[in-house]
Design an enzyme around this catalytic site. Sequence first.
Site, PDB file in Angstrom:
ATOM      1  CG  HIS A 203      -1.845  -1.110   1.360  1.00  0.00           C
ATOM      2  ND1 HIS A 203      -2.780  -1.417   0.392  1.00  0.00           N
ATOM      3  CD2 HIS A 203      -1.994  -2.054   2.331  1.00  0.00           C
ATOM      4  CE1 HIS A 203      -3.465  -2.487   0.770  1.00  0.00           C
ATOM      5  NE2 HIS A 203      -3.009  -2.900   1.938  1.00  0.00           N
TER       6      HIS A 203
ATOM      7  CG  ASP B 281      -2.581  -8.784   1.221  1.00  0.00           C
ATOM      8  OD1 ASP B 281      -1.559  -9.018   1.880  1.00  0.00           O
ATOM      9  OD2 ASP B 281      -3.532  -8.094   1.638  1.00  0.00           O
TER      10      ASP B 281
ATOM     11  CG  HIS C  44      -5.949  -5.442   2.831  1.00  0.00           C
ATOM     12  ND1 HIS C  44      -5.369  -6.384   3.651  1.00  0.00           N
ATOM     13  CD2 HIS C  44      -6.851  -4.776   3.590  1.00  0.00           C
ATOM     14  CE1 HIS C  44      -5.890  -6.288   4.878  1.00  0.00           C
ATOM     15  NE2 HIS C  44      -6.798  -5.323   4.861  1.00  0.00           N
TER      16      HIS C  44
ATOM     17  CG  ASP D 166      -4.250 -10.115   4.413  1.00  0.00           C
ATOM     18  OD1 ASP D 166      -4.173 -10.767   3.355  1.00  0.00           O
ATOM     19  OD2 ASP D 166      -4.003  -8.892   4.475  1.00  0.00           O
TER      20      ASP D 166
HETATM   21 ZN   LIG Z   1      -3.568  -7.359   3.394  1.00  0.00          ZN
END
Ligand SMILES: [Zn+2]
Length: 380
Positions: free
Chosen positions: A139, A174, A176, A263
């Site tokens: 990110h 992931d 996200h 995650d």
């Molecule tokens: Zn993540």
Amino acid sequence: MTTHSPQASLVYSKELAAHDMGPNHPLKPIRYAHTVGLMEASGLLESPNVRVVAPRPADREDIERFHHPEYVDVVHAIGSGMIVPGMGEFGFGPGDNPPARGLYDAAALSAGSTIVATELVTSGKSRAAFALAGGVHHHAMPARAAGFGVFNDAVIAIEGLAAQGMRVAYVDIDCHHGDGVQLGFYETQRVLTISIHESGQYLFPGTGHTEETGRADGLGYSVNVPLAPYTGDEVWLEAFEAVVPPLLESFQPDLVFTQLGIDTHFRDPITHLQLTTQGHNQAVRRLGALADRAGLWVAVGGGGYDLGAVARAWTMDLAAMAGFNLPERIPDSFTSVPVPPTFADQPPPDPGAAVTSQTRAFAQESVRQIRKKVFPRHGL
Ligand SMILES: [Zn+2]
């Protein structure tokens, strides 16, 4: 007597696990030490197909391939223990990215571990290389820390590969959206980015919609597969299979770069997908088969906040890279974090028919949009 180079390298040293973000922060770098402890206890690190290589810190020139010099200065000052007025503008403060002494060194070593992984495969020393402590920075933005990310190791390392003229496919599994990496390559077709994640409607960072397909020369080379909360293995793998293999086969990368965040796991405390370790590992094995055609495979870690899931999944992933058969059961000698008795989640959670049908409809709509907006750009 013949000697041949190991198939897989693990890029790791104890320093990567030493940085402490505080007791209440979900990201616990000690998870790398637990994971390597489980790899060791399982006999994986004694395999002739695995070698452990120490990282070196990324230097400033590497970091500035993506990050603004002013931001790099701020990270350096924070890492030296200085109070930096206005650090909030650069993403630092209470919450995801607290200022901490040692931050610069930890982030530079993490980025360097990913660079070392790319060097191991491009030099022919390894067929695959896994930098456990990379990927979690996906990110991080050019002048802003975000979502635990400080220096975006994936962008930094892939920029280095692209500068050598390589075509790279980045696949991010992931939970996200890999927004920082997408931004890094949004206007180029030399790097194809694919991110499969829980929809931004429900989860940080709020992006990663199917409409985000790239810009200018890069149009059609940023691909997003958003999924509904509670999506389990079966539906997740269907969406993966519909999108990733055809795009990789058409793109024909020189190197496949995979971000292996776990995650997505059903026990993860900060997300809502329902994958198991074996579902995650099935995707990783598939990515390995696709990477085989390119010849080169770099893997990095990523998110993962249930420490037992992290240790099991990444041990299974390195075993897949090295062609090593793990035992079914977790060795008794591994006691550093609570884990279920087996590497696989047994029995896996059952989302039920109604939830499966809803999550499947959501996934199928994402796939339909990608087929419409992206596939024609690739002759599919
Ligand atoms: Zn993540």
